[in-house]
Design a protein around this motif. Structure first.
Motif, PDB file in Angstrom:
ATOM      1  N   ALA A   1       0.830  -1.211   0.000  1.00 29.03           N
ATOM      2  CA  ALA A   1       0.000   0.000   0.000  1.00 29.03           C
ATOM      3  C   ALA A   1       0.863   1.259   0.000  1.00 29.03           C
ATOM      4  N   ALA A   2       1.969   1.229   0.744  1.00 28.12           N
ATOM      5  CA  ALA A   2       2.870   2.391   0.769  1.00 28.12           C
ATOM      6  C   ALA A   2       3.480   2.625  -0.608  1.00 28.12           C
ATOM      7  N   ALA A   3       3.816   1.546  -1.304  1.00 29.88           N
ATOM      8  CA  ALA A   3       4.382   1.680  -2.659  1.00 29.88           C
ATOM      9  C   ALA A   3       3.335   2.254  -3.610  1.00 29.88           C
ATOM     10  N   ARG A   4       2.133   1.721  -3.558  1.00 24.80           N
ATOM     11  CA  ARG A   4       1.070   2.202  -4.454  1.00 24.80           C
ATOM     12  C   ARG A   4       0.712   3.660  -4.167  1.00 24.80           C
ATOM     13  N   SER A   5       0.760   4.051  -2.908  1.00 22.01           N
ATOM     14  CA  SER A   5       0.413   5.440  -2.568  1.00 22.01           C
ATOM     15  C   SER A   5       1.425   6.419  -3.159  1.00 22.01           C
ATOM     16  N   ARG A   6       2.626   5.944  -3.457  1.00 26.06           N
ATOM     17  CA  ARG A   6       3.655   6.790  -4.090  1.00 26.06           C
ATOM     18  C   ARG A   6       3.720   6.564  -5.595  1.00 26.06           C
TER      19      ARG A   6
END
Length: 133
Positions: A67-72
């Motif tokens: 999720a952290a990767a997708r949010s960026r």
């Protein structure tokens, strides 16, 4: 009398020298004191922060990292491995570094191994993350 006068002159000379030395050293020591006070304040602020929230399980940790990767805007594959999490795919170098720094800061994850190869404007990555659990 002459010996006393010679001692007085020597003492006065020594005091002037010490005064001159202290006048040179004091500004440097004041700067060092300010640096130490700033560092102490930062340490106190960090100690006052609540502990990092850690995912309870490996699947939860994979979900948080993904999720952290997708949010960026990073399209990376995150999967559990024996010694941590494996991240692979391609991404812009600067966003990748910002994402990794965020994971370390917010999740306590750190890079154990990284293979990063430039491919045009992006980087092909194969990274192992450890910690955080």
């Amino acid at each position: 009398m002459l010996v006393a006068l010679a001692l007085l002159v020597a003492l006065t000379d020594w005091l002037r020298g010490e005064r001159s030395r202290l006048d040179r050293v004091l500004p440097r020591l004041q700067v060092q004191l300010a640096q130490v006070e700033r560092a102490a304040s930062e340490i106190a602020d960090l100690r006052a922060q609540p502990p990092l929230a850690r995912p309870a399980s490996i699947p939860a940790q994979v979900a948080v990292v993904d999720a952290a990767a997708r949010s960026r805007g990073l399209t990376l594959t995150v999967q559990p491995v024996a010694d941590g999490l494996r991240v692979s795919g391609s991404a812009g170098f600067d966003p990748l570094l910002e994402w990794l720094a965020g994971l370390q800061r917010e999740q306590g994850l750190r890079v154990q191994r990284a293979l990063i190869e430039r491919t045009g404007n992006e980087a092909s990555v194969d990274i192992t993350l450890v910690g955080g659990g």
